[in-house]
Write an enzyme that holds these catalytic residues in place. Sequence first.
Site, PDB file in Angstrom:
ATOM      1  N   ASP A 160       0.876  -1.162   0.000  1.00 12.35           N
ATOM      2  CA  ASP A 160       0.000   0.000   0.000  1.00 12.35           C
ATOM      3  C   ASP A 160       0.919   1.220   0.000  1.00 12.35           C
ATOM      4  O   ASP A 160       2.048   1.159   0.500  1.00 12.35           O
ATOM      5  CB  ASP A 160      -0.873  -0.024   1.259  1.00 12.35           C
ATOM      6  N   LEU A 161       0.461   2.323  -0.518  1.00  8.44           N
ATOM      7  CA  LEU A 161       1.290   3.531  -0.587  1.00  8.44           C
ATOM      8  C   LEU A 161       1.056   4.469   0.593  1.00  8.44           C
ATOM      9  O   LEU A 161       1.958   4.769   1.356  1.00  8.44           O
ATOM     10  CB  LEU A 161       1.020   4.274  -1.899  1.00  8.44           C
ATOM     11  N   TYR A 162      -0.200   4.922   0.729  1.00 12.43           N
ATOM     12  CA  TYR A 162      -0.535   5.957   1.706  1.00 12.43           C
ATOM     13  C   TYR A 162      -0.640   5.369   3.111  1.00 12.43           C
ATOM     14  O   TYR A 162      -1.482   4.540   3.390  1.00 12.43           O
ATOM     15  CB  TYR A 162      -1.848   6.646   1.335  1.00 12.43           C
ATOM     16  N   ARG A 217      -7.591  12.844   6.312  1.00 10.08           N
ATOM     17  CA  ARG A 217      -7.367  11.422   6.009  1.00 10.08           C
ATOM     18  C   ARG A 217      -8.615  10.600   6.324  1.00 10.08           C
ATOM     19  O   ARG A 217      -8.999   9.727   5.544  1.00 10.08           O
ATOM     20  CB  ARG A 217      -6.148  10.913   6.797  1.00 10.08           C
ATOM     21  N   SER A 267      -2.387   0.888  -4.961  1.00  8.50           N
ATOM     22  CA  SER A 267      -2.832   2.087  -4.260  1.00  8.50           C
ATOM     23  C   SER A 267      -4.179   2.600  -4.735  1.00  8.50           C
ATOM     24  O   SER A 267      -4.545   2.426  -5.897  1.00  8.50           O
ATOM     25  CB  SER A 267      -1.788   3.191  -4.457  1.00  8.50           C
ATOM     26  N   ASN A 268      -4.866   3.269  -3.812  1.00  7.25           N
ATOM     27  CA  ASN A 268      -6.080   4.001  -4.167  1.00  7.25           C
ATOM     28  C   ASN A 268      -5.754   5.218  -5.023  1.00  7.25           C
ATOM     29  O   ASN A 268      -6.621   5.753  -5.696  1.00  7.25           O
ATOM     30  CB  ASN A 268      -6.804   4.473  -2.899  1.00  7.25           C
TER      31      ASN A 268
END
Length: 191
Positions: free
Chosen positions: A21-23, A52, A128-129
């Site tokens: 995942d990125l964030y 967030r 990622s989203n």
Amino acid sequence: MALSGHLSRAHPRLKDAIVFDLYGTLFDVSSVADTCEQLFPGKGNQLSQLFREKQIEYTWRASLTNRYSNFETITKRAILFVLENLGLDHSGKALESVQSAYLELKPFEEVPEALRLLKGKATLAILSNGTQKMIRAVLARSSISSQFDKIISVDLVRTYKPSPKVYALAPRILRVPRSKILFVSSNSWDA
């Protein structure tokens, strides 16, 4: 180094692929607080956290209602909502500054070294989203972009995590059975 050597001898390949995942996992989303603090002294951490939370809520709503908007749009809506509801300046400049901060996130301190140790032991990818544009912008401002073999965005299936459609992207795109993929996320709901 000792751990890396041990892993190499014991497990030549930990998994065929490791998907991150990125964030919040590779990059610290709370680093947006610095920008928020400059714009709204004394409120940086609170604003960053609220943005967030609203950002995640909006992705879930979009998925549940089958009304997809890309992550750039979701992020802008989340920022605007929080600023408006707290009675803060939501003019173009403030909104733009906070939105730009999401493109300039900082990786967590241990991430570059961890990725360096994993490189070559498995295919490394991001799921990622974020949009491709957002993901690439964040990576371009860091020292870790060259560590990844593949960047995968939910835009391909037009829904968000935790939809099974999103997680099915990694095996399909990487051409690796899901049993041979390790997914890494700091988000408890992201599995």
